[in-house]
Design an enzyme around this catalytic site. Structure first.
Site, mmCIF file in Angstrom:
data_model
loop_
_atom_site.group_PDB
_atom_site.id
_atom_site.type_symbol
_atom_site.label_atom_id
_atom_site.label_comp_id
_atom_site.label_asym_id
_atom_site.label_seq_id
_atom_site.Cartn_x
_atom_site.Cartn_y
_atom_site.Cartn_z
ATOM 1 N N TYR A 1 0.879 -1.160 -0.154
ATOM 2 C CA TYR A 1 -0.051 -0.065 0.095
ATOM 3 C C TYR A 1 0.871 1.220 -0.178
ATOM 4 C CZ TYR A 1 -4.507 -2.129 -0.185
ATOM 5 O OH TYR A 1 -5.533 -3.056 -0.445
ATOM 6 N N ARG B 1 1.847 1.851 -3.531
ATOM 7 C CA ARG B 1 0.695 2.326 -4.166
ATOM 8 C C ARG B 1 0.375 3.801 -3.986
ATOM 9 N NH1 ARG B 1 -3.963 -1.702 -3.482
ATOM 10 N NH2 ARG B 1 -4.928 -0.065 -5.051
ATOM 11 N N HIS C 1 -14.633 2.320 -2.511
ATOM 12 C CA HIS C 1 -13.822 1.334 -1.696
ATOM 13 C C HIS C 1 -12.810 2.065 -1.179
ATOM 14 C CE1 HIS C 1 -15.010 -2.000 -5.236
ATOM 15 N NE2 HIS C 1 -15.688 -2.188 -4.101
ATOM 16 N N CYS D 1 -11.242 0.892 18.993
ATOM 17 C CA CYS D 1 -10.511 2.370 18.701
ATOM 18 C C CYS D 1 -11.259 2.920 17.548
ATOM 19 C CB CYS D 1 -9.215 2.437 18.686
ATOM 20 S SG CYS D 1 -8.497 3.887 18.269
ATOM 21 N N CYS E 1 -1.462 3.375 15.854
ATOM 22 C CA CYS E 1 -2.416 4.514 16.056
ATOM 23 C C CYS E 1 -2.083 5.470 16.894
ATOM 24 C CB CYS E 1 -3.687 3.973 16.434
ATOM 25 S SG CYS E 1 -4.875 4.801 16.905
ATOM 26 N N CYS F 1 -4.926 5.286 20.329
ATOM 27 C CA CYS F 1 -4.860 4.150 21.259
ATOM 28 C C CYS F 1 -3.385 3.727 21.681
ATOM 29 C CB CYS F 1 -5.919 2.846 20.996
ATOM 30 S SG CYS F 1 -5.050 1.835 19.506
HETATM 31 C C1 BJW Z 1 -9.478 -0.331 -19.575
HETATM 32 C C2 BJW Z 1 -8.141 0.278 -19.620
HETATM 33 C C3 BJW Z 1 -8.263 1.311 -20.171
HETATM 34 C C4 BJW Z 1 -8.070 -1.806 -18.544
HETATM 35 N N1 BJW Z 1 -9.255 2.058 -20.514
HETATM 36 N N2 BJW Z 1 -10.534 0.219 -19.660
HETATM 37 C C5 BJW Z 1 -22.655 -11.029 -4.568
HETATM 38 C C6 BJW Z 1 -22.211 -11.929 -5.611
HETATM 39 C C7 BJW Z 1 -21.135 -12.658 -5.578
HETATM 40 C C8 BJW Z 1 -20.072 -12.047 -4.296
HETATM 41 C C9 BJW Z 1 -20.655 -11.153 -3.700
HETATM 42 C C10 BJW Z 1 -21.728 -10.502 -3.589
HETATM 43 N N3 BJW Z 1 -21.709 -9.461 -2.886
HETATM 44 C C11 BJW Z 1 -20.750 -9.380 -2.190
HETATM 45 C C12 BJW Z 1 -19.673 -10.366 -2.675
HETATM 46 C C13 BJW Z 1 -18.548 -10.537 -2.156
HETATM 47 C C14 BJW Z 1 -17.343 -9.703 -2.714
HETATM 48 C C15 BJW Z 1 -17.362 -9.854 -4.233
HETATM 49 O O1 BJW Z 1 -17.799 -8.970 -4.887
HETATM 50 N N4 BJW Z 1 -16.677 -10.787 -4.662
HETATM 51 C C16 BJW Z 1 -16.713 -11.024 -6.184
HETATM 52 C C17 BJW Z 1 -14.842 -11.289 -6.630
HETATM 53 C C18 BJW Z 1 -17.338 -12.363 -6.569
HETATM 54 N N5 BJW Z 1 -17.635 -8.411 -2.484
HETATM 55 C C19 BJW Z 1 -17.200 -7.744 -1.350
HETATM 56 O O2 BJW Z 1 -16.688 -8.452 -0.496
HETATM 57 C C20 BJW Z 1 -17.348 -6.319 -0.735
HETATM 58 N N6 BJW Z 1 -17.969 -6.386 0.434
HETATM 59 C C21 BJW Z 1 -19.181 -6.574 0.722
HETATM 60 O O3 BJW Z 1 -20.114 -7.067 -0.122
HETATM 61 O O4 BJW Z 1 -19.226 -6.617 2.082
HETATM 62 C C22 BJW Z 1 -20.787 -7.298 2.560
HETATM 63 C C23 BJW Z 1 -20.864 -7.028 4.027
HETATM 64 C C24 BJW Z 1 -22.007 -6.348 4.676
HETATM 65 C C25 BJW Z 1 -21.927 -6.487 5.901
HETATM 66 C C26 BJW Z 1 -20.875 -6.918 6.814
HETATM 67 C C27 BJW Z 1 -19.714 -7.286 6.119
HETATM 68 C C28 BJW Z 1 -19.881 -7.348 4.792
HETATM 69 C C29 BJW Z 1 -16.301 -5.478 -0.724
HETATM 70 C C30 BJW Z 1 -15.656 -5.321 -2.221
HETATM 71 C C31 BJW Z 1 -14.032 -4.675 -2.014
HETATM 72 C C32 BJW Z 1 -13.321 -4.830 -3.084
HETATM 73 N N7 BJW Z 1 -12.036 -4.391 -2.671
HETATM 74 C C33 BJW Z 1 -10.998 -4.093 -4.071
HETATM 75 C C34 BJW Z 1 -9.777 -3.790 -3.024
HETATM 76 C C35 BJW Z 1 -9.821 -2.350 -2.789
HETATM 77 C C36 BJW Z 1 -8.718 -1.522 -2.253
HETATM 78 C C37 BJW Z 1 -7.545 -1.684 -2.924
HETATM 79 O O5 BJW Z 1 -7.439 -0.944 -4.023
HETATM 80 O O6 BJW Z 1 -6.229 -2.318 -2.841
HETATM 81 O O7 BJW Z 1 -11.247 -3.178 -4.852
HETATM 82 S S1 BJW Z 1 -10.639 -5.657 -4.881
HETATM 83 C C38 BJW Z 1 -10.537 -4.832 -6.362
HETATM 84 O O8 BJW Z 1 -11.478 -4.979 -7.319
HETATM 85 C C39 BJW Z 1 -10.643 -3.179 -6.138
HETATM 86 C C40 BJW Z 1 -11.220 -2.635 -7.346
HETATM 87 O O9 BJW Z 1 -11.969 -1.374 -6.941
HETATM 88 C C41 BJW Z 1 -12.369 -3.850 -7.508
HETATM 89 C C42 BJW Z 1 -12.823 -3.723 -8.991
HETATM 90 O O10 BJW Z 1 -11.873 -3.981 -9.862
HETATM 91 P P1 BJW Z 1 -11.839 -3.067 -11.128
HETATM 92 O O11 BJW Z 1 -11.701 -1.619 -10.829
HETATM 93 O O12 BJW Z 1 -13.039 -3.599 -11.915
HETATM 94 O O13 BJW Z 1 -10.566 -3.420 -11.870
HETATM 95 P P2 BJW Z 1 -10.314 -4.781 -12.788
HETATM 96 O O14 BJW Z 1 -8.734 -4.814 -12.874
HETATM 97 O O15 BJW Z 1 -11.055 -5.787 -12.421
HETATM 98 O O16 BJW Z 1 -10.769 -4.285 -14.291
HETATM 99 C C43 BJW Z 1 -10.118 -3.328 -14.853
HETATM 100 C C44 BJW Z 1 -11.173 -3.203 -16.361
HETATM 101 O O17 BJW Z 1 -10.497 -2.067 -16.995
HETATM 102 C C45 BJW Z 1 -10.841 -4.385 -17.228
HETATM 103 O O18 BJW Z 1 -12.202 -4.801 -17.585
HETATM 104 C C46 BJW Z 1 -10.071 -3.823 -18.393
HETATM 105 O O19 BJW Z 1 -10.362 -4.416 -19.535
HETATM 106 C C47 BJW Z 1 -10.154 -2.402 -18.529
HETATM 107 N N8 BJW Z 1 -9.141 -1.605 -18.708
HETATM 108 N N9 BJW Z 1 -7.171 -0.712 -19.099
HETATM 109 C C48 BJW Z 1 -10.493 1.364 -20.559
HETATM 110 N N10 BJW Z 1 -6.839 2.001 -20.611
#
Ligand code: BJW
Length: 299
Positions: free
Chosen positions: A77, A80, A131, A144, A190, A193
């Site tokens: 991190y 990044r 996110h 905390c 932190c 705490c």
């Molecule tokens: C271009 C390009 C160019 C390239 N021009 N295009 C329902 C169904 C199934 C599962 C779940 C569900 N609901 C929840 C879940 C579980 C889970 C989930 O979704 N899992 C799936 C993998 C199946 N979700 C969660 O756990 C979420 N939390 C939650 O639901 O909590 C419920 C809860 C309630 C109450 C108590 C407790 C829990 C949380 C999700 C958190 C995601 N976190 C991350 C990390 C963030 C921190 C960090 O950055 O380090 O977020 S994971 C990662 O994926 C990051 C991104 O924001 C996210 C999405 O990725 P993104 O942005 O789409 O990137 P890529 O790489 O996947 O795609 C890039 C795209 O760009 C591609 O298509 C390329 O082709 C394109 N591209 N160059 C235009 N120049």
């Protein structure tokens, strides 16, 4: 044969029909992902570039990884944070910010934590960071409540300074470059705490999303929507990906901007959708130009 506009694969008939709809749209939603910032030099999560050293980035972005090896995850991190501070918002970030200024009922949901949309002066009241942010930190102690926003200190603590060679940063995302051995005591702690580690203020898998953000989006999407722009996201992570179906349900036409045609996932194309294939930095300013005017390449 459709005619294509210069420097992109956007066809003129698609651009014309999209521009007509854009100009008549009142309520517009944008869902953005890592592809929006790819041309600013920041890697996406999935596909080529989705690895940091030998680690799948989506595996490092978990509380399990942090608990197992906080030094490794903080180095990921901190790196990044550093890279995103070196990066500049691109024309797509500026075009979306301009659309927000021109259209009072526009909401951008960004899954990106890199801070580039705020740095493109995207009006804060029209931008939801689903996110979290690389520049927020919070205490890991359940009891905390310490949270700090907009902490741009780089490195966040001296021990995390990226090693240099003759004045240039070493590329620690390359597994050939040795990582420092940093003890837990030297990681961010932190100040409230005074016992627990701080962690990045981002949302990891299995964690709830910011309550205020989700409820604002739920409110906003409970009325008719004219258009959703799905930009640079694989649309496989929920709840973010689910907003596409929500927008369709609320009447929205869908426009997808991506390097690759979405054949699966929540952004799979339906009849009547627009698909603009290409780099968001080029395509987004082009398709929004009818409302935003020309967006200059940032210097
Ligand atoms: C271009 C390009 C160019 C390239 N021009 N295009 C329902 C169904 C199934 C599962 C779940 C569900 N609901 C929840 C879940 C579980 C889970 C989930 O979704 N899992 C799936 C993998 C199946 N979700 C969660 O756990 C979420 N939390 C939650 O639901 O909590 C419920 C809860 C309630 C109450 C108590 C407790 C829990 C949380 C999700 C958190 C995601 N976190 C991350 C990390 C963030 C921190 C960090 O950055 O380090 O977020 S994971 C990662 O994926 C990051 C991104 O924001 C996210 C999405 O990725 P993104 O942005 O789409 O990137 P890529 O790489 O996947 O795609 C890039 C795209 O760009 C591609 O298509 C390329 O082709 C394109 N591209 N160059 C235009 N120049």
């Amino acid at each position: 044969m459709p005619s294509f506009t210069a420097h992109s694969s956007v066809s003129q008939p698609d651009l014309d029909s999209f521009s007509k709809h854009l100009k008549s749209s009142k309520r517009i939603l944008a869902l953005c992902g890592a592809g929006l910032s790819a041309s600013s030099g920041l890697p996406t999560f999935r596909g080529a570039g989705g690895y940091w050293r030998t680690y799948d980035a989506t595996q490092l972005a978990t509380s399990e990884a942090f608990m197992e090896d906080p030094s490794l995850v903080w180095q990921f991190y901190n790196y990044r944070r550093h890279m995103a501070l070196q990066a500049k918002p691109n024309r797509a970030h500026f075009a979306l910010a301009e659309l927000a200024r021109r259209n009072p009922d526009f909401l951008t949901i960004s899954q990106n934590v890199d801070g580039l949309s705020p740095r493109a002066h995207h009006p804060a009241e029209t931008l939801e960071l689903l996110h979290g942010s690389l520049y927020d930190v919070k205490c890991t102690n359940f009891h905390c409540d310490y949270v700090e926003q907009n902490n741009f200190t780089d490195p966040i603590v001296p021990a995390l300074e990226i090693p240099q060679n003759t004045g240039a940063d070493l590329d620690i995302s390359d597994a050939e470059v040795p990582l420092k051995d940093i003890s837990t005591g030297d990681l961010p702690h932190c100040p409230k705490c005074k016992t627990a580690l701080l962690r990045p203020g981002v949302v990891w898998f299995g964690e709830p999303l910011p309550v205020k953000t989700v409820s604002r989006i739920d409110d906003w999407t409970s009325q008719h929507i004219d258009l959703i722009l799905v930009i640079g996201t694989s649309a496989i992570v929920y709840p973010a990906a689910g907003y596409i179906a929500t927008a369709r349900k609320m009447g929205a036409r869908v426009a997808v901007v991506n390097m690759e045609r979405p054949d699966s996932g929540a952004s799979k194309l339906n009849a009547g959708d627009w698909f603009f294939q290409g780099d968001a930095r080029v395509v987004v300013p082009q398709i929004l130009e009818a409302v935003t005017g020309n967006i200059e390449e940032p210097r």
